[in-house]
Every structure is written in structure tokens, then in C-alpha cells.
Design a protein around this motif. Structure first.
Motif, PDB file in Angstrom:
ATOM      1  N   PHE A 172      -7.650   9.573   4.067  1.00  0.00           N
ATOM      2  CA  PHE A 172      -8.702   9.387   5.270  1.00  0.00           C
ATOM      3  C   PHE A 172      -8.763  10.511   6.182  1.00  0.00           C
ATOM      4  O   PHE A 172      -8.467  11.584   5.973  1.00  0.00           O
ATOM      5  CB  PHE A 172      -7.896   8.301   6.197  1.00  0.00           C
ATOM      6  CG  PHE A 172      -7.595   6.865   5.584  1.00  0.00           C
ATOM      7  CD1 PHE A 172      -8.709   5.975   5.522  1.00  0.00           C
ATOM      8  CD2 PHE A 172      -6.398   6.388   5.273  1.00  0.00           C
ATOM      9  CE1 PHE A 172      -8.573   4.872   5.105  1.00  0.00           C
ATOM     10  CE2 PHE A 172      -6.402   5.389   4.781  1.00  0.00           C
ATOM     11  CZ  PHE A 172      -7.422   4.390   4.654  1.00  0.00           C
ATOM     12  N   TYR A 229      -7.288  -2.269   9.562  1.00  0.00           N
ATOM     13  CA  TYR A 229      -6.063  -2.481   8.679  1.00  0.00           C
ATOM     14  C   TYR A 229      -4.907  -2.802   9.405  1.00  0.00           C
ATOM     15  O   TYR A 229      -3.917  -3.594   9.388  1.00  0.00           O
ATOM     16  CB  TYR A 229      -5.877  -1.096   7.821  1.00  0.00           C
ATOM     17  CG  TYR A 229      -7.345  -0.842   7.114  1.00  0.00           C
ATOM     18  CD1 TYR A 229      -7.376  -1.762   6.070  1.00  0.00           C
ATOM     19  CD2 TYR A 229      -8.008   0.057   7.571  1.00  0.00           C
ATOM     20  CE1 TYR A 229      -8.504  -1.264   5.114  1.00  0.00           C
ATOM     21  CE2 TYR A 229      -9.115   0.319   6.667  1.00  0.00           C
ATOM     22  CZ  TYR A 229      -9.421  -0.390   5.606  1.00  0.00           C
ATOM     23  OH  TYR A 229     -10.347   0.154   4.782  1.00  0.00           O
ATOM     24  N   THR A 247      -6.259  -1.077  -1.786  1.00  0.00           N
ATOM     25  CA  THR A 247      -5.726   0.327  -1.841  1.00  0.00           C
ATOM     26  C   THR A 247      -5.823   1.053  -0.684  1.00  0.00           C
ATOM     27  O   THR A 247      -5.048   1.772  -0.044  1.00  0.00           O
ATOM     28  CB  THR A 247      -6.436   1.246  -3.117  1.00  0.00           C
ATOM     29  OG1 THR A 247      -6.346   0.450  -4.090  1.00  0.00           O
ATOM     30  CG2 THR A 247      -6.277   2.618  -2.902  1.00  0.00           C
ATOM     31  N   LEU A 248      -7.033   0.699   0.149  1.00  0.00           N
ATOM     32  CA  LEU A 248      -7.167   1.330   1.466  1.00  0.00           C
ATOM     33  C   LEU A 248      -6.158   0.859   2.353  1.00  0.00           C
ATOM     34  O   LEU A 248      -5.729   1.540   3.345  1.00  0.00           O
ATOM     35  CB  LEU A 248      -8.573   0.993   1.982  1.00  0.00           C
ATOM     36  CG  LEU A 248      -9.693   1.682   1.322  1.00  0.00           C
ATOM     37  CD1 LEU A 248     -11.297   1.237   1.426  1.00  0.00           C
ATOM     38  CD2 LEU A 248      -9.925   3.269   1.870  1.00  0.00           C
ATOM     39  N   SER A 249      -6.034  -0.635   2.324  1.00  0.00           N
ATOM     40  CA  SER A 249      -4.867  -0.851   3.214  1.00  0.00           C
ATOM     41  C   SER A 249      -3.516  -0.438   3.086  1.00  0.00           C
ATOM     42  O   SER A 249      -2.588  -0.066   3.826  1.00  0.00           O
ATOM     43  CB  SER A 249      -4.820  -2.468   3.222  1.00  0.00           C
ATOM     44  OG  SER A 249      -4.412  -3.089   2.061  1.00  0.00           O
ATOM     45  N   LYS A 282      -2.757   2.602   1.862  1.00  0.00           N
ATOM     46  CA  LYS A 282      -2.942   4.128   2.293  1.00  0.00           C
ATOM     47  C   LYS A 282      -2.859   4.077   3.756  1.00  0.00           C
ATOM     48  O   LYS A 282      -2.271   4.930   4.397  1.00  0.00           O
ATOM     49  CB  LYS A 282      -4.281   4.695   1.915  1.00  0.00           C
ATOM     50  CG  LYS A 282      -4.195   5.004   0.055  1.00  0.00           C
ATOM     51  CD  LYS A 282      -5.477   5.979  -0.056  1.00  0.00           C
ATOM     52  CE  LYS A 282      -5.310   6.159  -1.734  1.00  0.00           C
ATOM     53  NZ  LYS A 282      -6.594   7.151  -2.154  1.00  0.00           N
ATOM     54  N   TYR A 285     -13.532   5.630   4.062  1.00  0.00           N
ATOM     55  CA  TYR A 285     -12.440   6.687   4.197  1.00  0.00           C
ATOM     56  C   TYR A 285     -12.482   7.279   5.584  1.00  0.00           C
ATOM     57  O   TYR A 285     -11.360   8.151   5.804  1.00  0.00           O
ATOM     58  CB  TYR A 285     -12.121   7.568   3.017  1.00  0.00           C
ATOM     59  CG  TYR A 285     -11.532   6.980   1.752  1.00  0.00           C
ATOM     60  CD1 TYR A 285     -10.076   7.158   2.052  1.00  0.00           C
ATOM     61  CD2 TYR A 285     -12.009   6.536   0.928  1.00  0.00           C
ATOM     62  CE1 TYR A 285      -9.550   6.431   0.834  1.00  0.00           C
ATOM     63  CE2 TYR A 285     -11.590   6.012  -0.302  1.00  0.00           C
ATOM     64  CZ  TYR A 285     -10.022   5.940  -0.124  1.00  0.00           C
ATOM     65  OH  TYR A 285      -9.394   5.453  -1.227  1.00  0.00           O
TER      66      TYR A 285
END
Length: 285
Positions: free
Chosen positions: A152, A181, A194-196, A198, A224
Motif C-alpha cells: 500500500f 477494510y 488479498t487486499l484486506s 494486507k 493500493y
């Protein structure tokens, strides 16, 4: 610690200045150009920025002229957001977001014995701290060649004062749908991407890097690129009894809430973060 140069947008690095020609004009508009035009649709803002490397605010603001849309395109708990463009060199190559405090927020800030400018500065300082956490994580991933993938980032945010004395923040517009998130109260909103995962790792990482003194919260953004973070400190008030960071600081309650629901994932383990659970700050040797 990552360094950020204390400078405004660099004109020499900006794309070539956009030309306003050719423009299709009616005969009436052509004749208008034969008279002095008094109409004005822009707002002049004194732009100040925070020098993160030296932990100071610049003393000499830069004036920039913005064309701010009359209607907000979004609203949060504290501010409304307005799209804006600029004709000032160094700002003219991007679309900007000007965030104005809600009237009720201004009243609440004053009731807390704070000034709006002070609150805005503390909020921006928290943003730069979040930006630094993200940059530190990125550098660690590169240095250790971790199979983490993309990390990010946070863009820069500027402090602004309009001609009417209104305090605002100015930041680069981030296109795309905003995804939340993690809330500023520590609640984990999303867990299945995947983003959550991370995002949870970034929050856990901030707690570890701050020696368990504080935590990055309110994780939201498009792709990101994140924005509008909050900082939760173990103690909401500093030694002088003043609120740390901003009114979005829900302190230890947010930290405890996050760890009550956080399950360390692949990215936490990759960063060698400790298992969930609170622990006292590590004493300096």
C-alpha cells in the motif's frame, strides 16, 4: 525511517503544461474577449506542508489558485470533499481533492479546546506517519525479498487556508471506488481478499513498529492507494492532557478491538509479526 523531501510539487517534473488552444468559440464569446473580464471562479489557498524528515511545518506557505466544484462529491464523519483543479504551476497537472470541515465538526473541535488549524495539522501529521509505515513496509519487503507482492501507499496531503480564513486539506485525487477494510474503532470490515489481508498486516505492522505505543486504523482507499487514516494511541491524551492526533483517535479501545478479531495471516507471518494479543511496550535497552 523513510525520508520525505520538504518540497511542494516540482514544476520541472510535471508533464508539459496543458495548452488551452485550440478552443471552439462562438462569435459572442470572441467579442467578450475584447473587454476586460471581471468574472472569477477560483479560490486562492495558502498551501503549507509538513516536513516529515525534520518534523516541522514550513513557515512560508505557497499560494495556489484552485477551481473548486460547488457541490461535494463525498462526505465523511468530519469533512466534505470537493473536486478541484488548479492553474498554478506545480499543481496544474493533477486533479485535487479539497476537504472542508463540517460545521458540527468545527464546533466539536472548539469544545475540545482545540483550534481547527491545530486539528488539521495533527490529522496531516498522522497521515504522514501512516505514509511512513507503508513506506517502511515496502522497503522491508524489497530488502528481504519477501513474496509479499504489491504494498500500500499514501499520497502527500497539504494544509490550506482560504482567503476567507477557512482551514482545509488538499490532496491528490485517487480514482476508483473507495473500499473500507478496517474502521477507526478497530473493527475489521473485510477479511476475504488479498487486499484486506494486507490491510490487516499493515495495521499489525504499525503496532509492532511503534513499540506497541499506537496503531494505524481507518484503512480505506482505492486499490493500493490509501487515504484518510486515523491513529489510535494506547493513551488518548498526552502528558499535557491534550488529545493526540485527532478526534478519530479511539485509543486503546480500537487497539483491543482489532486484536480481538485479527487472525494473523500469510502476510503477518511473512513479516514475522507476533501472534495476536496485546503486550506491554518493549523497554529500550
Amino acid at each position: 525511517m523513510s525520508k520525505y523531501p520538504g518540497s511542494f510539487p516540482k514544476p520541472e517534473k510535471a508533464p508539459e503544461r496543458r495548452s488551452c488552444y485550440p478552443k471552439s468559440l462562438s462569435a459572442i464569446d470572441m467579442l467578450k474577449l475584447g473587454r476586460e473580464i471581471f468574472k472569477r471562479t477560483t479560490t486562492v489557498i495558502d498551501i503549507s506542508q509538513f516536513d516529515f524528515e525534520n518534523m516541522t511545518w514550513c513557515l512560508v506557505p505557497q499560494q495556489a489558485e484552485f477551481n473548486i466544484q460547488s457541490e461535494p462529491f463525498g462526505s465523511g464523519g468530519f469533512r466534505q470533499t470537493y473536486m478541484a483543479t488548479s492553474i498554478t504551476r506545480g499543481f496544474e497537472d493533477k486533479t485535487w481533492v479539497v476537504k472542508k470541515y463540517l460545521r458540527q465538526t468545527v464546533e466539536n473541535i472548539k469544545k475540545a479546546n482545540q483550534t481547527v488549524s491545530g486539528h488539521a495539522k495533527q490529522s496531516i501529521q498522522g497521515h504522514f506517519l501512516a505514509r511512513n509505515f507503508a513506506k517502511q513496509l515496502e522497503e522491508q519487503v524489497k530488502a528481504e525479498k519477501l513474496q509479499f507482492g504489491k504494498t500500500f501507499e499514501y499520497k502527500k496531503v497539504f494544509l490550506g487556508e482560504t482567503e476567507k480564513g477557512e482551514w482545509v486539506t488538499v490532496e491528490e485525487f485517487v480514482p476508483g471506488d473507495c473500499i473500507k477494510y478496517i474502521n477507526n474503532n478497530g473493527d475489521i470490515v473485510l477479511t476475504d481478499s488479498t487486499l484486506s489481508k494486507k490491510a490487516e498486516a499493515l495495521v499489525h505492522y504499525s503496532y509492532f513498529k511503534s513499540n506497541r505505543k499506537l496503531m494505524l486504523t481507518d484503512i480505506q482507499g482505492a486499490g493500493y492507494v490509501l487515504y484518510d487514516p486515523e491513529i489510535a494511541t494506547v493513551d488518548a491524551l498526552d502528558e499535557q492532557g491534550q488529545l493526540q492526533f485527532s478526534t478519530g483517535n479511539l485509543a486503546n479501545n480500537a487497539i483491543e478491538t482489532f486484536f480481538a478479531f485479527h487472525e494473523c495471516n500469510y502476510f503477518c507471518r511473512l513479516l514475522k509479526l507476533e501472534k495476536k494479543g496485546l503486550a506491554p511496550p518493549i523497554k529500550s535497552s
